[in-house]
Write an enzyme that holds these catalytic residues in place. Structure first.
Site, PDB file in Angstrom:
ATOM      1  N   SER A 125     -23.544  37.383  -1.710  1.00 53.25           N
ATOM      2  CA  SER A 125     -22.228  36.759  -1.837  1.00 53.25           C
ATOM      3  C   SER A 125     -21.148  37.634  -1.226  1.00 53.25           C
ATOM      4  O   SER A 125     -21.253  38.868  -1.210  1.00 53.25           O
ATOM      5  CB  SER A 125     -21.934  36.523  -3.322  1.00 53.25           C
ATOM      6  OG  SER A 125     -20.574  36.243  -3.541  1.00 53.25           O
ATOM      7  N   TYR A 150     -20.379  39.205 -12.157  1.00 55.29           N
ATOM      8  CA  TYR A 150     -21.162  38.436 -11.173  1.00 55.29           C
ATOM      9  C   TYR A 150     -21.231  39.187  -9.846  1.00 55.29           C
ATOM     10  O   TYR A 150     -22.314  39.390  -9.286  1.00 55.29           O
ATOM     11  CB  TYR A 150     -20.548  37.052 -10.948  1.00 55.29           C
ATOM     12  CG  TYR A 150     -21.072  36.373  -9.708  1.00 55.29           C
ATOM     13  CD1 TYR A 150     -22.380  35.891  -9.659  1.00 55.29           C
ATOM     14  CD2 TYR A 150     -20.286  36.249  -8.557  1.00 55.29           C
ATOM     15  CE1 TYR A 150     -22.881  35.296  -8.512  1.00 55.29           C
ATOM     16  CE2 TYR A 150     -20.783  35.655  -7.412  1.00 55.29           C
ATOM     17  CZ  TYR A 150     -22.074  35.179  -7.389  1.00 55.29           C
ATOM     18  OH  TYR A 150     -22.581  34.617  -6.256  1.00 55.29           O
ATOM     19  N   LYS A 154     -24.557  41.115  -7.687  1.00 56.76           N
ATOM     20  CA  LYS A 154     -24.938  40.943  -6.283  1.00 56.76           C
ATOM     21  C   LYS A 154     -24.983  42.295  -5.569  1.00 56.76           C
ATOM     22  O   LYS A 154     -25.872  42.541  -4.743  1.00 56.76           O
ATOM     23  CB  LYS A 154     -23.970  39.979  -5.580  1.00 56.76           C
ATOM     24  CG  LYS A 154     -24.088  38.531  -6.053  1.00 56.76           C
ATOM     25  CD  LYS A 154     -25.494  37.986  -5.852  1.00 56.76           C
ATOM     26  CE  LYS A 154     -25.635  36.547  -6.301  1.00 56.76           C
ATOM     27  NZ  LYS A 154     -27.021  36.046  -6.163  1.00 56.76           N
TER      28      LYS A 154
END
Length: 337
Positions: A125, A150, A154
């Site tokens: 991402s 989040y 990643k």
């Protein structure tokens, strides 16, 4: 060739399964259905006319992952989507994100490292860049401390893959994508968020169709042209095709490094208000929206420099924002009819 797609009934995963089948791959889909539905299998079959192998497995269960790889010993590649993906939710429930996004990756790679040769595509991402200092964002832009759990998962995921690839036969491509939107042109599959959507486009379409009373625009005091946050919205079909191209690159041995990194976006940033205006144009619907305070974990702007993907992969996004919004609206109308 058998390709394992984890999270394969999710939004991006399901569209990638379609493109894999279109290219002649045999697909094994693993999904725990935490943010998807088994009905997606019917949508995929309606498009391709091909059956897929489906295993309902929670990848956080190590024994289940071991059993999966024992059952399918001829897997030649893995595309790993299985992860929780909402920035706001990750701020509220960080342990869920660390367990789901990190443990599942580790267990899958533990099995892959035992294969004589393994090819791995990781769903990463643009959040790994945080708030980049320069736009558009290049692959060599600094990876800075994450703005959300989040984003951190990643970053950690990428580090795990880099470390493992150094000492195993695993070759990998990390695909850092921006904001996937839209639906398949057949309108047989699309985004199916469970509960209140965490992403802008499904919230827009649900508001337009009357499922949500009002759309919240988080902040109009950003240092942008209209004060709202800017993102790079890429059509999910363009994104899915890139995963197949990346996999084919690894299978053909064309990668020049053990782990390669590519940005996937359109190269164009659109503000929240610009997206709303574009949606109103393609749908003919007036949106009821309200400006509210900023949301924790959000950044000001992010859009991609896609030169590397364009030249090295030979991939380019072909759909416009309007194309994506029109397909998302058709999908919303279909699932509510």
């Amino acid at each position: 060739m058998k390709i394992l797609v984890t999270g394969g009934l999710g939004f991006i995963g399901s569209h990638t399964v379609v493109e894999l089948q279109n290219e002649g791959f045999e697909v094994i889909v693993v999904d725990n259905l935490s943010n998807s539905s088994e009905k997606v299998l019917d949508g995929i079959f309606a498009i391709t006319g091909k059956k897929i192998i489906f295993e309902k497995i929670d990848l956080r269960e190590k024994a289940s992952v071991q059993d999966l790889f024992k059952k399918y010993q001829d897997i030649t590649g893995v595309i790993h989507f299985a992860a929780s993906k909402a920035v706001g939710e990750s701020v509220e429930n960080p342990l869920l994100y660390y367990e789901n996004n990190i443990n599942a990756l580790v267990y899958v790679m533990q099995e892959m490292q035992q294969l004589p040769k393994a090819h791995f595509i990781f769903s990463s991402s643009c959040t790994v860049y945080g708030q980049a200092e320069k736009m558009p964002i290049k692959e060599d832009s600094p990876v800075v401390p994450a703005f959300s759990p989040y984003g951190n998962t990643k970053q950690i995921g990428e580090e795990i893959i880099q470390d493992v690839a150094k000492v195993t036969a695993i070759d990998a491509i990390l695909l850092r994508y921006f904001n996937p939107v839209g639906a398949h042109p057949s309108i047989a599959i699309g985004e199916l968020p469970l509960g209140v959507p965490q992403n802008l486009i499904p919230f827009i379409t649900q508001t337009a169709i009357g499922l949500r009373e009002q759309l919240s625009v988080y902040g109009n005091d950003y240092p942008t042209q209209d004060g709202t946050a800017i993102r790079d919205y890429i059509h999910v079909v363009d994104l899915a095709k890139a995963h197949v191209i990346a996999l084919q690159r690894l299978l053909a041995g064309k990668n020049t490094e053990k782990v390669e990194v590519f940005n996937l976006g359109t190269g164009k940033g659109s503000s929240v208000l610009e997206v709303i205006t574009a949606f109103e144009k393609v749908s003919g619907k007036k949106l009821n929206y309200k400006i509210v305070g900023r949301r924790e974990g959000d950044i000001t702007e992010a859009y991609a420099n896609t030169d590397k993907a364009n030249t090295v992969l030979g991939w380019k996004a072909t759909h416009s924002l309007e194309d994506a919004l029109a397909s998302a609206w058709k999908w919303e109308q279909k699932i509510r009819s």
